[in-house]
Design an enzyme around this catalytic site. Structure first.
Site, PDB file in Angstrom:
ATOM      1  NE  ARG A 115      -3.887  -5.532   0.397  1.00 11.84           N
ATOM      2  CZ  ARG A 115      -3.233  -4.700   1.222  1.00 11.84           C
ATOM      3  NH1 ARG A 115      -2.215  -3.988   0.788  1.00 11.84           N
ATOM      4  NH2 ARG A 115      -3.586  -4.590   2.493  1.00 11.84           N
ATOM      5  CG  MET A 125      -8.872  -1.255   4.654  1.00 14.07           C
ATOM      6  SD  MET A 125      -8.785   0.417   5.307  1.00 14.07           S
ATOM      7  CE  MET A 125     -10.408   1.031   4.876  1.00 14.07           C
ATOM      8  CD  GLU A 126      -5.729  -1.794   0.746  1.00 13.58           C
ATOM      9  OE1 GLU A 126      -5.544  -2.836   1.416  1.00 13.58           O
ATOM     10  OE2 GLU A 126      -5.710  -0.668   1.249  1.00 13.58           O
ATOM     11  NE  ARG A 150       6.394  -1.310   5.246  1.00 13.88           N
ATOM     12  CZ  ARG A 150       7.128  -1.690   6.279  1.00 13.88           C
ATOM     13  NH1 ARG A 150       8.400  -1.987   6.107  1.00 13.88           N
ATOM     14  NH2 ARG A 150       6.608  -1.775   7.468  1.00 13.88           N
ATOM     15  NE  ARG A 158      -3.264  11.687  -8.524  1.00 11.04           N
ATOM     16  CZ  ARG A 158      -4.247  12.362  -7.921  1.00 11.04           C
ATOM     17  NH1 ARG A 158      -4.418  12.255  -6.629  1.00 11.04           N
ATOM     18  NH2 ARG A 158      -5.055  13.111  -8.616  1.00 11.04           N
ATOM     19  CG  ASP A 187      -3.926  -3.708  13.924  1.00  8.46           C
ATOM     20  OD1 ASP A 187      -3.364  -2.764  14.454  1.00  8.46           O
ATOM     21  OD2 ASP A 187      -4.127  -3.801  12.689  1.00  8.46           O
ATOM     22  NE  ARG A 236       2.688  -2.894  12.402  1.00  9.17           N
ATOM     23  CZ  ARG A 236       2.175  -1.687  12.258  1.00  9.17           C
ATOM     24  NH1 ARG A 236       2.248  -1.075  11.105  1.00  9.17           N
ATOM     25  NH2 ARG A 236       1.596  -1.087  13.256  1.00  9.17           N
ATOM     26  N   GLY A 258       0.819  -1.218   0.000  1.00 12.36           N
ATOM     27  CA  GLY A 258       0.000   0.000   0.000  1.00 12.36           C
ATOM     28  C   GLY A 258       0.850   1.264   0.000  1.00 12.36           C
ATOM     29  CB  SER A 296      -0.530  -4.782   7.851  1.00 13.38           C
ATOM     30  OG  SER A 296      -1.244  -3.598   7.626  1.00 13.38           O
TER      31      SER A 296
HETATM   32  N1  ADE Z   1      -4.939  -3.315   8.158  1.00 14.88           N
HETATM   33  C1  ADE Z   1      -4.325  -3.570   9.316  1.00 14.88           C
HETATM   34  N2  ADE Z   1      -5.186  -3.473  10.339  1.00 14.88           N
HETATM   35  C2  ADE Z   1      -6.381  -3.136   9.806  1.00 14.88           C
HETATM   36  C3  ADE Z   1      -7.643  -2.880  10.336  1.00 14.88           C
HETATM   37  N3  ADE Z   1      -7.855  -2.957  11.636  1.00 14.88           N
HETATM   38  N4  ADE Z   1      -8.638  -2.536   9.509  1.00 14.88           N
HETATM   39  C4  ADE Z   1      -8.404  -2.465   8.191  1.00 14.88           C
HETATM   40  N5  ADE Z   1      -7.237  -2.707   7.614  1.00 14.88           N
HETATM   41  C5  ADE Z   1      -6.223  -3.031   8.420  1.00 14.88           C
END
Ligand code: ADE
Length: 238
Positions: free
Chosen positions: A91, A184-185, A28, A47, A208, A221, A24, A94
């Site tokens: 991809r 999210m992807e 990185r 960008r 997390d 990490r 993302g 995390s």
């Molecule tokens: N990527 C890492 N932790 C996340 C979370 N809590 N929600 C969405 N994407 C994440």
């Protein structure tokens, strides 16, 4: 020299490989290129979404940032696939762990990517399309993870449009459906790849623990990140 360009990717003649890693964060991407590639060349600065091409174990490979969320990864992956001929997209990112038994720093591979996004409706499937990762890449990635003795969980992830959700019970309901982790992807990436007939996969490190409420620091990490990148590079260059 190729003069191909798109609204968001302007390589100015620099090559883009058929295989690409997609973190993302564009910094990185720079780190991966500088750490793992021989002779990296920058192919995109539009960008600040940095992209690089080099070689890894003698094979040409690229890496490029995607930004966060399905809209962002979807436009970059669409342009990479349709204008630049990219055929294997992994991809690397995390995720938040959503099941007991999934520990911080474990690796999760997205066999499938459920979503609360409306992105997939454009494809007009007469039902609910299930976005899945490429089995070819999945099989290889699992083999490389096992070879590296890395704890790996394979299954359904959630690609959510919502980081701060007003509905506090939403994630628990996904957990009950067996979702391993939230990111999210990947659902956008998987759908784009399926529509174009190319291979895509998402590999994640658990940053997390959303069940136990534990978090990692960016420094902590790094080790798990290294394992994930090495699995992804071995998978696309096999
Ligand atoms: N990527 C890492 N932790 C996340 C979370 N809590 N929600 C969405 N994407 C994440």
């Amino acid at each position: 020299m190729s003069t191909l360009s798109t609204p968001h990717i302007k390589p100015d003649g620099a090559p883009i490989a058929e295989s690409i890693l997609l973190p993302g964060d564009p910094l990185r991407a720079k780190f991966i290129a500088e750490t793992y590639f021989e002779n990296p060349v920058c192919f995109n600065e539009v960008r600040n979404m940095l992209g690089f091409t080099g070689t890894y174990r003698g094979k040409q490979v690229s890496v490029m940032g995607t930004g966060m969320g399905i809209p962002s990864i979807s436009l970059y992956s669409y342009e990479l696939i349709h204008t630049f001929g990219v055929k294997q997209l992994i991809r690397v990112g995390s995720c938040g762990g959503m099941q007991e038994g999934i520990d911080l720093y474990d690796v999760v591979i997205g066999q499938a990517a459920s979503t609360d996004s409306n992105y997939l409706s454009q494809f007009g499937a007469p039902g609910t399309y299930a976005p899945i990762g490429s089995y070819r890449l999945l099989e290889r990635a699992v083999a490389h993870a096992r070879e590296a003795e890395q704890t790996v969980h394979v299954g359904n992830v959630l690609s959510s449009d919502i980081f701060y959700n007003a509905d506090e019970s939403a994630l628990a309901r996904w957990t009950r459906m067996g979702i391993l982790g939230v990111e999210m992807e990947s659902a956008g990436l998987y759908a784009n790849a399926a529509a174009a007939g190319v291979d895509a996969l998402g590999i994640f490190t658990v940053s997390d623990d959303l069940v136990g409420g534990r978090h990692t620091t960016p420094e902590e990490r790094q080790t798990a990140f290294t394992a994930m990148i090495e699995i992804a590079l071995a998978t696309v260059t096999e």
